[in-house]
Design a protein around this motif. Structure first.
Motif, mmCIF file in Angstrom:
data_model
loop_
_atom_site.group_PDB
_atom_site.id
_atom_site.type_symbol
_atom_site.label_atom_id
_atom_site.label_comp_id
_atom_site.label_asym_id
_atom_site.label_seq_id
_atom_site.Cartn_x
_atom_site.Cartn_y
_atom_site.Cartn_z
ATOM 1 N N GLY A 69 18.002 13.256 22.141
ATOM 2 C CA GLY A 69 18.456 13.419 23.518
ATOM 3 C C GLY A 69 17.400 14.051 24.404
ATOM 4 N N TYR A 70 16.696 15.056 23.872
ATOM 5 C CA TYR A 70 15.634 15.680 24.649
ATOM 6 C C TYR A 70 14.494 14.706 24.916
ATOM 7 C CZ TYR A 70 17.948 20.150 24.051
ATOM 8 O OH TYR A 70 18.857 21.162 24.103
ATOM 9 N N CYS A 71 14.175 13.854 23.950
ATOM 10 C CA CYS A 71 13.123 12.840 24.155
ATOM 11 C C CYS A 71 13.490 11.921 25.313
ATOM 12 C CB CYS A 71 12.905 12.017 22.887
ATOM 13 S SG CYS A 71 12.080 12.890 21.567
ATOM 14 N N TRP A 72 14.736 11.445 25.313
ATOM 15 C CA TRP A 72 15.169 10.577 26.408
ATOM 16 C C TRP A 72 15.158 11.332 27.734
ATOM 17 C CZ3 TRP A 72 14.983 5.640 26.396
ATOM 18 C CH2 TRP A 72 15.156 4.937 25.218
ATOM 19 N N ALA A 73 15.617 12.554 27.736
ATOM 20 C CA ALA A 73 15.620 13.339 28.976
ATOM 21 C C ALA A 73 14.201 13.537 29.491
ATOM 22 C CB ALA A 73 16.299 14.687 28.743
ATOM 23 N N PHE A 74 13.271 13.836 28.595
ATOM 24 C CA PHE A 74 11.878 14.031 29.000
ATOM 25 C C PHE A 74 11.258 12.740 29.514
ATOM 26 C CE2 PHE A 74 11.514 17.740 25.789
ATOM 27 C CZ PHE A 74 12.091 18.600 26.705
ATOM 28 N N TYR A 75 11.610 11.603 28.905
ATOM 29 C CA TYR A 75 11.117 10.315 29.397
ATOM 30 C C TYR A 75 11.593 10.089 30.829
ATOM 31 C CZ TYR A 75 11.235 5.362 30.454
ATOM 32 O OH TYR A 75 11.122 4.162 31.090
ATOM 33 N N PHE A 76 12.885 10.360 31.085
ATOM 34 C CA PHE A 76 13.409 10.129 32.431
ATOM 35 C C PHE A 76 12.826 11.112 33.438
ATOM 36 C CE2 PHE A 76 16.747 7.660 30.232
ATOM 37 C CZ PHE A 76 16.553 6.466 30.918
ATOM 38 N N VAL A 77 12.508 12.325 33.021
ATOM 39 C CA VAL A 77 11.799 13.255 33.903
ATOM 40 C C VAL A 77 10.453 12.645 34.282
ATOM 41 C CG1 VAL A 77 10.594 15.481 33.970
ATOM 42 C CG2 VAL A 77 12.938 15.369 33.124
ATOM 43 N N GLY A 78 9.719 12.163 33.289
ATOM 44 C CA GLY A 78 8.429 11.524 33.556
ATOM 45 C C GLY A 78 8.569 10.293 34.427
ATOM 46 N N TRP A 79 9.636 9.520 34.212
ATOM 47 C CA TRP A 79 9.861 8.309 34.998
ATOM 48 C C TRP A 79 10.104 8.645 36.466
ATOM 49 C CZ3 TRP A 79 14.602 5.871 36.816
ATOM 50 C CH2 TRP A 79 14.441 4.532 37.168
ATOM 51 N N PHE A 80 10.953 9.657 36.720
ATOM 52 C CA PHE A 80 11.223 10.050 38.102
ATOM 53 C C PHE A 80 9.975 10.612 38.776
ATOM 54 C CE2 PHE A 80 15.768 10.338 36.677
ATOM 55 C CZ PHE A 80 16.228 9.306 37.476
ATOM 56 N N VAL A 81 9.214 11.431 38.061
ATOM 57 C CA VAL A 81 7.983 11.997 38.624
ATOM 58 C C VAL A 81 7.004 10.890 38.953
ATOM 59 C CG1 VAL A 81 5.936 13.380 38.037
ATOM 60 C CG2 VAL A 81 8.231 14.255 37.528
ATOM 61 N N SER A 82 6.824 9.952 38.043
ATOM 62 C CA SER A 82 5.878 8.871 38.234
ATOM 63 C C SER A 82 6.327 7.916 39.336
ATOM 64 C CB SER A 82 5.676 8.124 36.921
ATOM 65 O OG SER A 82 4.625 7.215 37.028
ATOM 66 N N LYS A 83 7.614 7.613 39.407
ATOM 67 C CA LYS A 83 8.115 6.743 40.477
ATOM 68 C C LYS A 83 7.884 7.379 41.842
ATOM 69 C CE LYS A 83 11.810 4.373 40.476
ATOM 70 N NZ LYS A 83 12.200 2.991 40.397
ATOM 71 N N LYS A 84 8.095 8.674 41.916
ATOM 72 C CA LYS A 84 7.888 9.364 43.185
ATOM 73 C C LYS A 84 6.394 9.368 43.540
ATOM 74 C CE LYS A 84 8.995 13.491 45.699
ATOM 75 N NZ LYS A 84 9.784 14.685 45.791
ATOM 76 N N LYS A 85 5.560 9.557 42.552
ATOM 77 C CA LYS A 85 4.108 9.593 42.781
ATOM 78 C C LYS A 85 3.602 8.264 43.329
ATOM 79 C CE LYS A 85 -0.152 10.043 40.119
ATOM 80 N NZ LYS A 85 -0.693 10.284 38.771
ATOM 81 N N TYR A 86 4.090 7.145 42.772
ATOM 82 C CA TYR A 86 3.606 5.826 43.187
ATOM 83 C C TYR A 86 4.483 5.176 44.250
ATOM 84 C CZ TYR A 86 0.345 6.127 39.370
ATOM 85 O OH TYR A 86 -0.662 6.511 38.549
ATOM 86 N N GLY A 87 5.565 5.789 44.617
ATOM 87 C CA GLY A 87 6.425 5.258 45.662
ATOM 88 C C GLY A 87 7.092 3.944 45.301
ATOM 89 N N VAL A 88 7.429 3.783 44.037
ATOM 90 C CA VAL A 88 8.051 2.528 43.577
ATOM 91 C C VAL A 88 9.552 2.661 43.631
ATOM 92 C CG1 VAL A 88 8.287 0.951 41.637
ATOM 93 C CG2 VAL A 88 6.096 2.038 42.095
#
Length: 131
Positions: A112-131
């Protein structure tokens, strides 16, 4: 190209749901020891197989994405892996100190923590690239 990207994305979501539909009941059955040992081994292997198929479908979905979306996914995986590695190191060091709570940080919870950390990275990266 847009159509195949959408189909690949939908396939990976479907297989993610299939993985969840096998992992959750398997965890419950094995935790409560509802079945005998030979059947429990089979039950333990089924979610691994469905997760493998999900990963293959996810990799195929990545291959049809454009470069920006691929970069977002790559950064999400890197951030998720890094946070997971830090958590595992912290838990190991806390266990050496005699401070450990397997109720919150057992092996099963790490998924569960792995999935949560992936989604944290996904949100950070999406915000960074404006996708």
């Amino acid at each position: 190209m847009e159509r195949s990207e959408k189909n690949a994305g939908q396939n990976s979501v479907i297989f993610a749901l299939i993985y969840g539909a096998t992992y959750i009941p398997a965890t419950w059955l094995l935790k409560h020891q509802m079945v005998d040992r030979p059947l429990s081994i089979i039950i333990a292997i089924v979610p691994i197989i469905t997760f493998s198929v999900f990963i293959l479908k996810m990799i195929r979905a990545f291959s049809v994405m454009d470069e920006v979306k691929q970069r977002v996914q790559l950064e999400a995986v890197v951030i998720g892996f890094s946070l997971t590695a830090m958590l595992v190191m912290l838990l190991f060091l806390l266990e050496l100190c005699g401070i450990s709570n397997r109720g919150w940080f057992g092996y099963g919870h790490l998924v569960g923590y792995c999935w949560a950390f992936y989604f944290v990275g996904w949100f950070v990266s999406k915000k960074k690239y404006g996708v």
